[in-house]
Enzyme design. Structure first.
Site, PDB file in Angstrom:
ATOM      1  CG  ASP A  12      -0.211   0.059   2.544  1.00  0.00           C
ATOM      2  OD1 ASP A  12      -0.808   0.571   3.526  1.00  0.00           O
ATOM      3  OD2 ASP A  12       0.955  -0.377   2.615  1.00  0.00           O
ATOM      4  CG  ASP A  17       4.003   0.145   1.577  1.00  0.00           C
ATOM      5  OD1 ASP A  17       3.757   1.060   2.380  1.00  0.00           O
ATOM      6  OD2 ASP A  17       3.491  -0.982   1.653  1.00  0.00           O
ATOM      7  CG  ASN A  41       0.515   3.505   4.103  1.00  0.00           C
ATOM      8  OD1 ASN A  41       0.388   3.511   5.327  1.00  0.00           O
ATOM      9  ND2 ASN A  41       1.407   2.740   3.497  1.00  0.00           N
ATOM     10  CB  THR A 127       4.583  -4.146   2.913  1.00  0.00           C
ATOM     11  OG1 THR A 127       4.157  -3.638   1.645  1.00  0.00           O
ATOM     12  CG2 THR A 127       5.757  -5.079   2.731  1.00  0.00           C
ATOM     13  CG  PHE A 169      -1.779   1.606   9.379  1.00  0.00           C
ATOM     14  CD1 PHE A 169      -1.584   1.085   8.104  1.00  0.00           C
ATOM     15  CD2 PHE A 169      -2.730   2.595   9.558  1.00  0.00           C
ATOM     16  CE1 PHE A 169      -2.308   1.561   7.017  1.00  0.00           C
ATOM     17  CE2 PHE A 169      -3.469   3.081   8.474  1.00  0.00           C
ATOM     18  CZ  PHE A 169      -3.267   2.561   7.207  1.00  0.00           C
ATOM     19  CG  ASN A 170       0.302  -2.887   7.467  1.00  0.00           C
ATOM     20  OD1 ASN A 170      -0.145  -1.888   6.887  1.00  0.00           O
ATOM     21  ND2 ASN A 170       1.566  -3.264   7.353  1.00  0.00           N
ATOM     22  CG  HIS A 243       7.090   0.474   9.924  1.00  0.00           C
ATOM     23  ND1 HIS A 243       7.261   0.267  11.290  1.00  0.00           N
ATOM     24  CD2 HIS A 243       6.675   1.749   9.798  1.00  0.00           C
ATOM     25  CE1 HIS A 243       6.951   1.381  11.947  1.00  0.00           C
ATOM     26  NE2 HIS A 243       6.591   2.297  11.084  1.00  0.00           N
ATOM     27  CG  ASP A 244       5.958  -1.618   4.616  1.00  0.00           C
ATOM     28  OD1 ASP A 244       5.323  -0.745   4.005  1.00  0.00           O
ATOM     29  OD2 ASP A 244       5.497  -2.245   5.590  1.00  0.00           O
TER      30      ASP A 244
HETATM   31  O1  RIB Z   1       2.531   0.181  10.829  1.00  0.00           O
HETATM   32  C1  RIB Z   1       3.375   0.349   9.717  1.00  0.00           C
HETATM   33  C2  RIB Z   1       2.730  -0.191   8.480  1.00  0.00           C
HETATM   34  O2  RIB Z   1       1.563   0.557   8.187  1.00  0.00           O
HETATM   35  C3  RIB Z   1       3.622  -0.046   7.238  1.00  0.00           C
HETATM   36  O3  RIB Z   1       3.307  -1.070   6.343  1.00  0.00           O
HETATM   37  C4  RIB Z   1       3.205   1.278   6.686  1.00  0.00           C
HETATM   38  O4  RIB Z   1       3.418   1.373   5.270  1.00  0.00           O
HETATM   39  C5  RIB Z   1       1.730   1.242   6.953  1.00  0.00           C
HETATM   40  O5  RIB Z   1       1.117   0.499   5.913  1.00  0.00           O
HETATM   41 CA    CA Z   2       2.765  -0.531   4.046  1.00  0.00          CA
END
Ligand code: RIB
Ligand code: CA
Length: 315
Positions: A12, A17, A41, A127, A169-170, A243-244
């Site tokens: 996303d 990403d 996102n 991701t 978040f994801n 993160h990703d």
């Molecule tokens: O929490 C971080 C994740 O949420 C990452 O994948 C970032 O791109 C968002 O999608």
């Molecule tokens: Ca992401």
């Protein structure tokens, strides 16, 4: 027939990403069957445009890009413009890419690719919210046999959440999809906030990237310099947790990380803790260990890898 590891990257984009895609596309170690996009996102139209934009920027002209879910399985979409910006890619100039998308819907592509594949032959790199993966598994459950492993970014155990006090978040965006993925039989390698908050950028990383003279490294620099504004308060510095990119870093150099087999369950119903990942790190429940949870990262090895990948765009 290529004997390179086969990947489907579901994302996303999203600033991190984008860095993950840049890391993946820098070399030719992988046979990337397709890039699928999911609303997260920012909305589906923009994440898909951003995936096309990054592929065009890196010169990956043969990209097969498939648009997927515009919303989670059951919940309304929640987005993160407050982190990634209105266009989802703060830090670089946004343009309308020439690279087209493939007309097939993402979860249908995932079903088709896995249905035609040998046992345990395709790695899913995930991701964003896991809606596309869950929908594919719901459509044709036995595609799970063709999945070598699912390498995903999501969840939190020792860390609190980044979308709510208890949810990353994801997983927060689509907890129902996440539970379907955690329950599936495919091996899962899970990179949550516990480990992504160990790979924080900083002035040292920015300086090293500033010294790389190629347009893709410059784009990555722009993204990193503008990324994760909300987390500067959390880390008292101008830093960004990558993160990703932990997913591609694992596939390129797994020794960067320490992993532990754990059961992971997702809170899907509770109002207050929706999207919380119950990571049974100390095996309290005796539930089957459905995932490998990443709990430690070697920051130096991680950023050496990122720098090496960015330098490849100049060679
Ligand atoms: O929490 C971080 C994740 O949420 C990452 O994948 C970032 O791109 C968002 O999608
Ligand atoms: Ca992401």
């Amino acid at each position: 027939m290529s004997d390179k590891p086969k990947l489907i990257i579901d994302c996303d984009p999203g600033q991190d990403d984008a860095i993950n895609l840049i890391m993946a596309l820098a070399g030719d170690e992988f046979d990337i069957l397709g890039i699928t996009t999911v609303a997260g996102n920012v909305g589906l139209k923009k994440v898909t445009r951003n995936a096309r934009l990054i592929c065009e920027l890196t010169g990956y002209e043969r990209a097969m890009i498939f648009a997927g879910a515009s919303k989670p399985l059951k919940l309304p979409l929640a987005t993160a413009e407050f982190i990634h910006g209105k266009e989802g890619l703060d830090g670089i100039e946004i343009f309308e890419p020439a690279l087209p998308i493939v007309s097939m819907e993402a979860s249908d592509f995932i079903v088709e690719a896995l249905s035609a594949a040998n046992e345990k032959s395709i790695t899913l790199v995930v991701t964003g919210p896991m809606t596309n993966i869950a929908r594919a598994l719901q459509k044709v459950p036995n595609i799970v046999g063709a999945i070598k492993e699912i390498v995903l970014m999501g969840g939190a155990f020792r860390e609190g959440g980044n979308m709510t006090p208890s949810a990353e978040f994801n997983i927060y965006v689509d907890p129902h999809a996440a539970q379907i993925v955690f329950d599936c039989a495919a091996p899962k390698i899970v990179f949550g906030l516990d480990v992504t908050y160990q790979v924080l950028t900083g002035a040292d990383v920015i300086e090293r990237i500033e010294a790389i003279d190629n347009p893709v490294a410059k784009a990555a620099l722009g993204i990193l310099k503008s990324y994760e504004r909300t987390d500067t308060a959390r880390f008292n510095d101008q830093v960004a947790p990558l993160h990703d990119p932990c997913t591609m870093a694992y596939l390129l150099k797994p020794e960067i990380f320490k992993l532990k087999a754990c059961n992971i369950q997702v809170e899907v119903d509770a109002e207050l803790t929706r999207g919380h990942t119950a990571v049974d790190f100390w095996n309290r429940t005796e539930l089957p260990k459905n995932s490998l949870w990443a709990y430690e990262a070697d920051r130096d090895m991680f950023f050496d890898l990122l720098i090496d990948r960015l330098k490849l765009y100049g060679s």
